[in-house]
Write a protein that holds these residues in place. Sequence first.
Motif, PDB file in Angstrom:
ATOM      1  N   MET A 134      85.833   6.595 -14.248  1.00 21.33           N
ATOM      2  CA  MET A 134      85.092   7.004 -13.051  1.00 21.33           C
ATOM      3  C   MET A 134      83.584   6.825 -13.206  1.00 21.33           C
ATOM      4  SD  MET A 134      87.476   7.963 -10.902  1.00 21.33           S
ATOM      5  CE  MET A 134      86.815   9.041  -9.634  1.00 21.33           C
ATOM      6  N   THR A 135      83.090   6.817 -14.429  1.00 16.87           N
ATOM      7  CA  THR A 135      81.647   6.668 -14.656  1.00 16.87           C
ATOM      8  C   THR A 135      81.259   5.256 -15.092  1.00 16.87           C
ATOM      9  OG1 THR A 135      81.856   7.438 -16.949  1.00 16.87           O
ATOM     10  CG2 THR A 135      81.396   9.108 -15.262  1.00 16.87           C
ATOM     11  N   ASN A 136      82.227   4.314 -15.008  1.00 16.86           N
ATOM     12  CA  ASN A 136      81.964   2.918 -15.384  1.00 16.86           C
ATOM     13  C   ASN A 136      81.500   2.786 -16.838  1.00 16.86           C
ATOM     14  OD1 ASN A 136      82.654   2.149 -12.805  1.00 16.86           O
ATOM     15  ND2 ASN A 136      80.539   1.972 -12.092  1.00 16.86           N
ATOM     16  N   ALA A 137      82.070   3.614 -17.697  1.00 18.54           N
ATOM     17  CA  ALA A 137      81.758   3.498 -19.119  1.00 18.54           C
ATOM     18  C   ALA A 137      82.526   2.348 -19.756  1.00 18.54           C
ATOM     19  CB  ALA A 137      82.088   4.802 -19.840  1.00 18.54           C
ATOM     20  N   ILE A 138      83.578   1.880 -19.084  1.00 15.13           N
ATOM     21  CA  ILE A 138      84.394   0.771 -19.582  1.00 15.13           C
ATOM     22  C   ILE A 138      84.654  -0.206 -18.440  1.00 15.13           C
ATOM     23  CG2 ILE A 138      85.547   2.093 -21.412  1.00 15.13           C
ATOM     24  CD1 ILE A 138      87.898   2.504 -19.500  1.00 15.13           C
ATOM     25  N   GLN A 139      84.999  -1.427 -18.800  1.00 12.66           N
ATOM     26  CA  GLN A 139      85.455  -2.397 -17.806  1.00 12.66           C
ATOM     27  C   GLN A 139      86.939  -2.147 -17.545  1.00 12.66           C
ATOM     28  OE1 GLN A 139      83.426  -4.647 -20.919  1.00 12.66           O
ATOM     29  NE2 GLN A 139      84.123  -6.394 -19.715  1.00 12.66           N
ATOM     30  N   GLU A 356      72.885   9.367  -6.395  1.00  6.52           N
ATOM     31  CA  GLU A 356      71.780   9.041  -7.285  1.00  6.52           C
ATOM     32  C   GLU A 356      71.777   9.927  -8.525  1.00  6.52           C
ATOM     33  OE1 GLU A 356      66.962   9.170  -6.867  1.00  6.52           O
ATOM     34  OE2 GLU A 356      68.073   8.245  -5.199  1.00  6.52           O
ATOM     35  N   ASN A 357      71.767   9.300  -9.704  1.00  5.69           N
ATOM     36  CA  ASN A 357      71.770   9.985 -11.005  1.00  5.69           C
ATOM     37  C   ASN A 357      73.033  10.807 -11.253  1.00  5.69           C
ATOM     38  OD1 ASN A 357      69.129   9.028 -11.677  1.00  5.69           O
ATOM     39  ND2 ASN A 357      68.245  10.658 -10.406  1.00  5.69           N
ATOM     40  N   PHE A 361      74.867  14.244 -14.074  1.00  5.86           N
ATOM     41  CA  PHE A 361      75.029  15.597 -13.543  1.00  5.86           C
ATOM     42  C   PHE A 361      75.914  16.461 -14.436  1.00  5.86           C
ATOM     43  CE2 PHE A 361      74.296  14.915  -8.679  1.00  5.86           C
ATOM     44  CZ  PHE A 361      72.994  14.522  -8.950  1.00  5.86           C
ATOM     45  N   THR A 362      75.530  17.726 -14.559  1.00  4.17           N
ATOM     46  CA  THR A 362      76.418  18.728 -15.137  1.00  4.17           C
ATOM     47  C   THR A 362      77.420  19.154 -14.064  1.00  4.17           C
ATOM     48  OG1 THR A 362      75.028  20.578 -14.437  1.00  4.17           O
ATOM     49  CG2 THR A 362      74.554  19.579 -16.600  1.00  4.17           C
ATOM     50  N   LYS A 363      78.435  19.913 -14.444  1.00  3.55           N
ATOM     51  CA  LYS A 363      79.413  20.416 -13.467  1.00  3.55           C
ATOM     52  C   LYS A 363      78.718  21.240 -12.388  1.00  3.55           C
ATOM     53  CE  LYS A 363      83.125  18.819 -15.552  1.00  3.55           C
ATOM     54  NZ  LYS A 363      83.921  17.712 -14.972  1.00  3.55           N
ATOM     55  N   ALA A 369      75.404  19.561  -5.433  1.00  4.16           N
ATOM     56  CA  ALA A 369      75.153  18.351  -4.646  1.00  4.16           C
ATOM     57  C   ALA A 369      76.305  18.006  -3.701  1.00  4.16           C
ATOM     58  CB  ALA A 369      74.885  17.169  -5.577  1.00  4.16           C
ATOM     59  N   GLY A 370      77.450  18.696  -3.857  1.00  5.67           N
ATOM     60  CA  GLY A 370      78.598  18.413  -3.005  1.00  5.67           C
ATOM     61  C   GLY A 370      79.482  17.305  -3.541  1.00  5.67           C
ATOM     62  N   VAL A 371      79.474  17.108  -4.871  1.00  7.14           N
ATOM     63  CA  VAL A 371      80.303  16.077  -5.516  1.00  7.14           C
ATOM     64  C   VAL A 371      81.598  16.724  -5.991  1.00  7.14           C
ATOM     65  CG1 VAL A 371      80.423  14.362  -7.360  1.00  7.14           C
ATOM     66  CG2 VAL A 371      78.219  14.868  -6.261  1.00  7.14           C
ATOM     67  N   ASN A 372      82.725  16.262  -5.489  1.00  9.18           N
ATOM     68  CA  ASN A 372      84.001  16.891  -5.837  1.00  9.18           C
ATOM     69  C   ASN A 372      84.460  16.504  -7.233  1.00  9.18           C
ATOM     70  OD1 ASN A 372      86.215  18.557  -5.326  1.00  9.18           O
ATOM     71  ND2 ASN A 372      87.469  16.823  -4.671  1.00  9.18           N
TER      72      ASN A 372
END
Length: 409
Positions: A134-139, A356-357, A361-363, A369-372
Amino acid sequence: MDNNSLKKYADLALKIGINLQEKQTLVIMSPVETAPFTRMLVEEAYNLGAKEVIVHWNDDFCKKMKFLHGDIEIFETMPQWEIDSLMFYAEKGAGFLSISANDPELLKGIDSNKIAKAQISRNVGLKAYYEKVMTNAIQWNIISVPTLAWAKKVFPNVSDDEAVENLWKAIIHSVKADTENPVETWKKHLENLKEKMDYLNKKQFKKFIIKNSLGTDLSVELPNKHLWASGKDTTKYGVDFVANIPTEEVFSMPHKYGVNGIVKASKPLNYGGTLIEDFSLTFKNGEIIEFSAKSGEEALRNLINTDEGSKYLGEIALVPYDSPISNTNILFYNTLFDENASCHLAIGQAYPSCIENGDTFTKEEMEKAGVNDSLTHVDFMFGTKDLNIIGIDSLGNKENIFVNGNWAF
């Protein structure tokens, strides 16, 4: 299917999808039924300079036997060796290519408690791996290859061989592997998607109003500093990749608490071997407060009750009705294809890269920010040929985003 088209498809998956790097490890997750194509991928990956190619095989028949006859307790915990295998290669920077080709009704009639426990234990066990995804740490990349059961579901009125051949033709066309140079075709396609993405990022709409004649009447707020994404992603290490082949979407995240109204699914959802059909969800302040389904309602209930975050949305994706996949007039019963023929939403986890950023983010910051946040992320389709979407900016100005199912700009 002719060998030349298959090689073009394999080339596309590795060069555009994974964007395999010299001396990189590749992990392929494949049904045993698709072994001939998987072996082609393995050979081509080594030709491109792969350091090592590992194949994790799975088998629908064995999976069904396990669900039919296994004790319920075996579904409560995911085996540690499966978790360790994926994390071992993820930590070493491997690319992960998955072949999505399950029987859409594999687990029809199976004890829903077993299915629910298996889904939850897998989501819990692979949480760290999914965070890398989900964070694009891998291809990572998902493609599809026909299997007989899937082909017969899509084309039930022809012979087995014809059904498989028909599905191959539909897939090859949908992924543009029937063009002279699919890799170059995809580069142009990704640029077209980027134009839509750039426009939406520039506008920074505060809210979408979504309506169609099927009964969808939904208000979707977007978080401050949200970001739209399209077909091409980039890892933290600067390597471009395309997560889904095919892809026709431009996507972002709704505000966790900013969704109100009702949405009606326009296509069936194949969720873990169960088809959920003719379903609707009602939202209040982001939360699913009511739901119903003509079939598969128990599976839908289990999905929504996975955890607290699965009662909220994590993605909104815009796909024109007049798209190559939609224009095939084929219902694929496979989310990879059906979601790229229709606007869709996702229950559960949001992509942190869509704000953005967000990757930092921490939990607590995500919640503010409203990120599920959720263990799950499941797309379902709501797009129709008469879908209308109006964007409203911070000053209250309105603009047509979709008119009659297609982009208005």
